[in-house]
Scaffold this motif. Structure first.
Motif, short mmCIF file in Angstrom:
data_model
loop_
_atom_site.label_atom_id
_atom_site.label_comp_id
_atom_site.label_asym_id
_atom_site.label_seq_id
_atom_site.Cartn_x
_atom_site.Cartn_y
_atom_site.Cartn_z
N GLN A 151 0.82 -1.21 0.00
CA GLN A 151 0.00 0.00 0.00
C GLN A 151 0.86 1.27 0.00
O GLN A 151 0.35 2.37 -0.25
CB GLN A 151 -0.95 0.01 1.19
CG GLN A 151 -0.30 0.14 2.54
CD GLN A 151 -1.30 0.14 3.68
OE1 GLN A 151 -1.93 1.14 3.99
NE2 GLN A 151 -1.49 -1.04 4.27
N TYR A 152 2.15 1.14 0.25
CA TYR A 152 3.05 2.30 0.27
C TYR A 152 3.79 2.50 -1.05
O TYR A 152 4.58 3.42 -1.19
CB TYR A 152 4.05 2.16 1.43
CG TYR A 152 3.35 2.10 2.77
CD1 TYR A 152 2.92 3.26 3.39
CD2 TYR A 152 3.06 0.88 3.37
CE1 TYR A 152 2.23 3.22 4.60
CE2 TYR A 152 2.38 0.82 4.58
CZ TYR A 152 1.96 1.99 5.18
OH TYR A 152 1.28 1.95 6.37
N VAL A 153 3.52 1.63 -2.02
CA VAL A 153 4.14 1.75 -3.34
C VAL A 153 3.29 2.65 -4.21
O VAL A 153 2.09 2.45 -4.34
CB VAL A 153 4.27 0.36 -4.00
CG1 VAL A 153 4.76 0.50 -5.44
CG2 VAL A 153 5.21 -0.53 -3.20
N PHE A 154 3.92 3.67 -4.81
CA PHE A 154 3.18 4.47 -5.78
C PHE A 154 3.16 3.79 -7.14
O PHE A 154 2.12 3.69 -7.79
CB PHE A 154 3.77 5.87 -5.95
CG PHE A 154 3.06 6.64 -7.02
CD1 PHE A 154 1.83 7.22 -6.76
CD2 PHE A 154 3.58 6.74 -8.31
CE1 PHE A 154 1.12 7.88 -7.76
CE2 PHE A 154 2.89 7.40 -9.31
CZ PHE A 154 1.66 7.98 -9.05
N GLY A 155 4.33 3.32 -7.59
CA GLY A 155 4.35 2.74 -8.92
C GLY A 155 5.66 2.07 -9.26
O GLY A 155 6.54 1.87 -8.40
N TYR A 156 5.78 1.72 -10.54
CA TYR A 156 6.90 0.91 -11.02
C TYR A 156 7.45 1.49 -12.33
O TYR A 156 6.70 2.09 -13.11
CB TYR A 156 6.45 -0.53 -11.26
CG TYR A 156 5.92 -1.21 -10.02
CD1 TYR A 156 6.75 -1.94 -9.19
CD2 TYR A 156 4.56 -1.11 -9.67
CE1 TYR A 156 6.26 -2.56 -8.04
CE2 TYR A 156 4.07 -1.73 -8.53
CZ TYR A 156 4.92 -2.45 -7.72
OH TYR A 156 4.44 -3.06 -6.59
N THR A 157 8.73 1.25 -12.56
CA THR A 157 9.35 1.69 -13.80
C THR A 157 10.47 0.71 -14.18
O THR A 157 10.73 -0.26 -13.47
CB THR A 157 9.87 3.13 -13.67
OG1 THR A 157 10.30 3.60 -14.96
CG2 THR A 157 11.03 3.23 -12.68
#
Length: 288
Positions: A151-157
């Motif tokens: 739940q603390y992850v905004f996103g991925y790249t």
């Protein structure tokens, strides 16, 4: 939602990416900072801002025409994992580690999509590593559980952990070989976690050198998942908005091949992760 960081008239700006077009978020709301890290630190509601941007009567810019900046400018921490794919540990002559092999990168090693990776004067053993990168969206409490970690992850790249192998092996802690200038490519877009499978699992990940596939794996092959990694790190440190975690690389790196394959000036290295994007960097020799 997909975000990118670009340069316009010498100024760094954040763009919402929609169908290969970019909406300048500062043109929608002038109070928005030009840094994804600063936006996350400020707790700005990016979903609401994106909705506003989609209906705004502002110019759409072709993504391919923009000069991109480092996706996360000056992240507070860049934590990297080594040996986080079973096949990569095996090709390096090691069994599964009992605990992740963590190391740090500094901000001066980071670079943008499209910018050249630099073969240093002091070495010709310049290698590629295709990796999934995690961007933290909110402050992670200490000792967070795996069940709560995502739940603390905004996103991925996408990330290319370009490595100077002989320097990496000069010390048991890999840091020096992982921190040459212009060797850590990140981008080109940051995809919000809600658009991907939980923990960014089951995504194909590849590297291609001059069009030849060098690495071809799946993020489900990681030894430590994103949730487990965040939980382990939270036992030791406070993860903050804009921090980056690079999740390690699969088998197929240049140093493990016979003969070894090293990147050289004139090469082009591509990192592609399914549903996230394509990170491309030319390779040049150090001049100064």
């Amino acid at each position: 939602m997909k975000l990118t960081t670009f340069i316009q008239n010498g100024t760094q700006r954040i763009g919402l990416v929609e169908d290969a077009q970019v909406i300048d978020l500062q043109a929608v709301d002038a109070s928005v900072p030009g840094s994804i890290r600063a936006v996350l630190e400020a707790g700005i509601d990016l979903a609401a801002l994106a909705a506003k941007a989609r209906s705004a009567q502002v110019e759409r810019l072709p993504l391919a025409s923009l000069e991109l900046a480092t996706l996360i400018p000056e992240p507070g921490k860049i934590v990297c994992l080594g040996l986080n794919y079973f096949d990569h540990a095996k090709e390096g002559g090691r069994e599964k580690p009992d605990y992740p092999w963590f190391f740090f990168r500094g901000k001066s090693s980071m670079m943008a999509h499209g910018k050249p990776g630099i073969v240093p004067k002091v070495s010709d053993r310049f290698d590629y590593e295709a990796e999934l990168a995690v961007v933290i969206g909110r402050k992670v409490p200490r000792h967070v559980s795996q069940a709560q970690a995502l739940q603390y992850v905004f996103g991925y790249t996408c990330f290319n952990d370009m490595s100077v192998r002989d320097y990496q092996k000069r010390t048991p802690q890999w840091t020096i070989g992982k921190n040459f200038d212009a060797t850590g490519a990140l981008g080109p877009v940051l995809v919000s976690a809600d658009e991907l499978p939980e923990g960014a699992t089951s995504l194909r990940i590849q590297s291609r050198l001059n069009g030849t596939v060098m690495q071809d794996a799946n993020t489900s092959d990681m030894i430590w998942s994103v949730a487990e990694t965040i939980a382990l790190l939270s036992d030791c440190m406070t993860l903050e908005p804009g921090d980056v975690i690079a999740m390690g690389t699969p088998a197929g790196v240049g140093q493990a091949r016979t003969p070894p394959v090293w990147m050289k000036a004139g090469d082009v290295i591509e990192i592609e992760i399914e549903r996230i994007g394509l990170l491309v960097n030319p390779i040049e020799a150090e001049v100064a």
